[in-house]
Design a protein around this motif. Structure first.
Motif, mmCIF file in Angstrom:
data_model
loop_
_atom_site.group_PDB
_atom_site.id
_atom_site.type_symbol
_atom_site.label_atom_id
_atom_site.label_comp_id
_atom_site.label_asym_id
_atom_site.label_seq_id
_atom_site.Cartn_x
_atom_site.Cartn_y
_atom_site.Cartn_z
ATOM 1 N N ASP A 139 44.867 -48.655 -13.515
ATOM 2 C CA ASP A 139 45.847 -50.027 -13.048
ATOM 3 C C ASP A 139 47.234 -49.756 -13.065
ATOM 4 O OD1 ASP A 139 45.881 -49.925 -15.570
ATOM 5 O OD2 ASP A 139 45.035 -51.730 -16.054
ATOM 6 N N GLY A 140 47.532 -48.512 -13.387
ATOM 7 C CA GLY A 140 49.056 -48.181 -13.252
ATOM 8 C C GLY A 140 49.711 -47.820 -11.995
ATOM 9 N N LEU A 141 51.055 -47.599 -11.845
ATOM 10 C CA LEU A 141 51.646 -46.939 -10.813
ATOM 11 C C LEU A 141 51.079 -45.758 -10.430
ATOM 12 C CD1 LEU A 141 55.348 -47.375 -11.715
ATOM 13 C CD2 LEU A 141 54.114 -48.729 -10.278
ATOM 14 N N ILE A 142 51.033 -45.492 -8.942
ATOM 15 C CA ILE A 142 50.621 -44.108 -8.207
ATOM 16 C C ILE A 142 51.570 -43.536 -7.603
ATOM 17 C CG2 ILE A 142 49.022 -43.013 -6.723
ATOM 18 C CD1 ILE A 142 47.177 -45.812 -6.881
ATOM 19 N N CYS A 143 52.311 -42.652 -8.368
ATOM 20 C CA CYS A 143 53.509 -41.833 -7.891
ATOM 21 C C CYS A 143 53.165 -40.752 -7.270
ATOM 22 C CB CYS A 143 54.328 -41.495 -9.291
ATOM 23 S SG CYS A 143 54.731 -43.171 -9.986
ATOM 24 N N ALA A 144 53.423 -40.669 -6.027
ATOM 25 C CA ALA A 144 52.793 -39.315 -5.289
ATOM 26 C C ALA A 144 53.984 -38.707 -4.638
ATOM 27 C CB ALA A 144 52.334 -39.725 -4.065
ATOM 28 N N ALA A 145 54.519 -37.556 -5.159
ATOM 29 C CA ALA A 145 55.359 -36.690 -4.568
ATOM 30 C C ALA A 145 55.049 -35.543 -3.513
ATOM 31 C CB ALA A 145 56.282 -35.843 -5.735
ATOM 32 N N LEU A 146 55.146 -35.837 -2.269
ATOM 33 C CA LEU A 146 54.576 -35.066 -1.304
ATOM 34 C C LEU A 146 55.630 -34.587 -0.314
ATOM 35 C CD1 LEU A 146 51.488 -36.842 -1.205
ATOM 36 C CD2 LEU A 146 51.509 -34.880 -2.232
ATOM 37 N N SER A 147 55.382 -33.407 0.562
ATOM 38 C CA SER A 147 55.904 -32.984 1.650
ATOM 39 C C SER A 147 55.447 -33.877 2.738
ATOM 40 C CB SER A 147 55.832 -31.443 1.772
ATOM 41 O OG SER A 147 54.497 -31.234 2.074
ATOM 42 N N GLU A 148 56.121 -33.539 3.883
ATOM 43 C CA GLU A 148 55.660 -34.509 5.202
ATOM 44 C C GLU A 148 54.479 -33.889 5.537
ATOM 45 O OE1 GLU A 148 57.105 -34.804 9.797
ATOM 46 O OE2 GLU A 148 58.470 -34.014 8.334
ATOM 47 N N ALA A 149 54.029 -32.681 5.354
ATOM 48 C CA ALA A 149 53.012 -31.813 5.801
ATOM 49 C C ALA A 149 51.899 -32.571 5.063
ATOM 50 C CB ALA A 149 52.958 -30.340 5.868
ATOM 51 N N TYR A 150 51.944 -32.721 3.828
ATOM 52 C CA TYR A 150 51.059 -33.167 2.907
ATOM 53 C C TYR A 150 50.645 -34.633 2.766
ATOM 54 C CZ TYR A 150 50.106 -28.678 0.499
ATOM 55 O OH TYR A 150 49.682 -27.346 0.435
ATOM 56 N N ILE A 151 51.537 -35.447 3.187
ATOM 57 C CA ILE A 151 51.371 -36.831 3.655
ATOM 58 C C ILE A 151 50.820 -37.087 4.844
ATOM 59 C CG2 ILE A 151 52.597 -39.074 4.480
ATOM 60 C CD1 ILE A 151 54.991 -38.112 2.585
ATOM 61 N N ASP A 152 50.865 -36.264 6.032
ATOM 62 C CA ASP A 152 50.036 -36.190 7.073
ATOM 63 C C ASP A 152 48.715 -35.770 6.794
ATOM 64 O OD1 ASP A 152 52.211 -36.603 8.549
ATOM 65 O OD2 ASP A 152 52.487 -34.646 9.419
ATOM 66 N N MET A 153 48.522 -35.002 5.651
ATOM 67 C CA MET A 153 47.173 -34.312 5.463
ATOM 68 C C MET A 153 46.366 -35.296 4.751
ATOM 69 S SD MET A 153 45.962 -30.628 3.842
ATOM 70 C CE MET A 153 46.338 -31.221 1.962
ATOM 71 N N ILE A 154 46.810 -36.303 3.757
ATOM 72 C CA ILE A 154 46.102 -36.925 3.021
ATOM 73 C C ILE A 154 46.565 -38.580 3.444
ATOM 74 C CG2 ILE A 154 46.330 -35.495 1.277
ATOM 75 C CD1 ILE A 154 48.058 -37.868 -0.410
ATOM 76 N N ALA A 155 47.010 -39.041 4.565
ATOM 77 C CA ALA A 155 47.485 -40.312 4.953
ATOM 78 C C ALA A 155 46.407 -41.256 5.010
ATOM 79 C CB ALA A 155 48.275 -40.371 6.182
ATOM 80 N N ALA A 156 45.210 -40.609 5.698
ATOM 81 C CA ALA A 156 44.121 -41.594 5.649
ATOM 82 C C ALA A 156 43.378 -41.841 4.464
ATOM 83 C CB ALA A 156 42.925 -40.826 6.482
#
Length: 307
Positions: A139-156
């Motif tokens: 129930d805490g924050l979800i802090c995601a540090a990702l490159s554009e390629a990895y955001i594209d990969m897991i966006a769904a």
């Protein structure tokens, strides 16, 4: 509990068996390639904790941020799926980056789609866990540090989270905002090139920008019981960076590979064999231009020579 999510790195601190180099796999369509890869993962006996396998500054920054936030560290791995950093997993060599050694796209017959690979990998991998399950149990924050390629990969995966869970996302990236899905932009923390300017104490390269931004957030902005919403956090980041100057732009000299290799060899000991510090020295002190991926490949040649 807070979650920290970071990307895997090409640099591995443990030896990779021949069978777990993506380049060793026969070409196949995406589903069959993922199944073949998953079988090889399952057969591999050599396993280590994830946080003992990945090297590089971006991963170290994520570890530091997770400790500051007393968070569970998760890794978005192009070869394993989403894993807990403490899970016992095999070292491997594969990447979604086009043209890189052990690129997944080079083994796929037909068009490569990183999001489709991610879906299939998470179904087939014996080590993958579901983002929905992990995020919903915390129930805490979800802090995601990702490159554009990895955001594209897991966006769904991110977009499929329940609205109340997605509201806890804080996204750290060097990717332009207009390249990020519109729904995710509401959770983007407004770090920019000032993080590499003269007022920053945590300067680095573009490849580790997301991790460094996350660490600043953990050190200066938030803690593990912070209940502020994304808008309030974004305002706090903007306030923290207020008055920071942008880095000075330099005209840098370009060299061919042979000349760069000689320069890397000559400066290797001065930076203790750290390719990230050496690249920063080349750019800032020596005025030499070199793209991050190209420099990393040349540095690996010198590292092997000196091993």
């Amino acid at each position: 509990m807070t979650l920290v999510i970071t990307a895997c790195t090409n640099r591995k601190r443990k030896p990779v068996s021949d069978s777990l180099h993506m380049a060793a796999l026969p070409e196949a369509d995406l589903p069959n390639l993922a199944d073949d890869w998953a079988r090889r993962l399952a057969r591999e006996r050599a396993r280590f904790r994830g946080d003992e396998i990945y090297g590089g500054r971006s991963f170290r920054e994520a570890i530091a941020a997770a400790r500051l936030l007393d968070a569970r560290l998760m890794v978005v791995s192009a070869g394993l799926g989403l894993i807990d950093a403490e899970a016992s997993v095999p070292p491997y060599a594969c990447t979604v980056l086009i043209g890189a050694p052990d690129s997944i796209s080079a083994r796929i017959i037909g068009e490569f789609d990183s999001a489709a690979w991610w879906r299939k990998l998470n179904q087939a991998s014996p080590f993958a866990v579901a983002l929905h399950d992990v995020a919903s149990r915390n129930d805490g924050l979800i802090c995601a540090a990702l490159s554009e390629a990895y955001i594209d990969m897991i966006a769904a995966d991110l977009l499929s989270l329940p609205r109340t869970v997605l509201a806890r996302l804080r996204l750290f990236t060097r990717a332009p905002a207009d390249q990020i899905p519109a729904t995710l932009r509401d959770f983007l923390m407004p770090y920019d090139d000032r993080l590499d300017g003269p007022d920053s104490s945590n300067r680095g390269t573009r490849s580790d920008f997301a991790g460094r931004a996350l660490r600043h957030f953990a050190e200066v902005i938030a803690d593990n019981v912070d209940a502020r919403d994304a808008h309030a956090h974004a305002e706090a980041v903007s306030h923290a960076l207020e008055g920071w100057r942008l880095p000075t732009q330099f005209a840098r000299t370009r060299h061919d590979d042979a000349a760069l290799l000689d320069l890397i060899r000559a400066n290797w000991d001065a930076e203790g064999g750290s390719s990230s510090r050496l690249l920063r020295r080349f750019r800032d002190d020596l005025g030499i231009a070199c793209e991050q991926g190209r420099f990393a490949q040349l540095a690996r040649i010198v590292r092997r020579e000196r091993a």
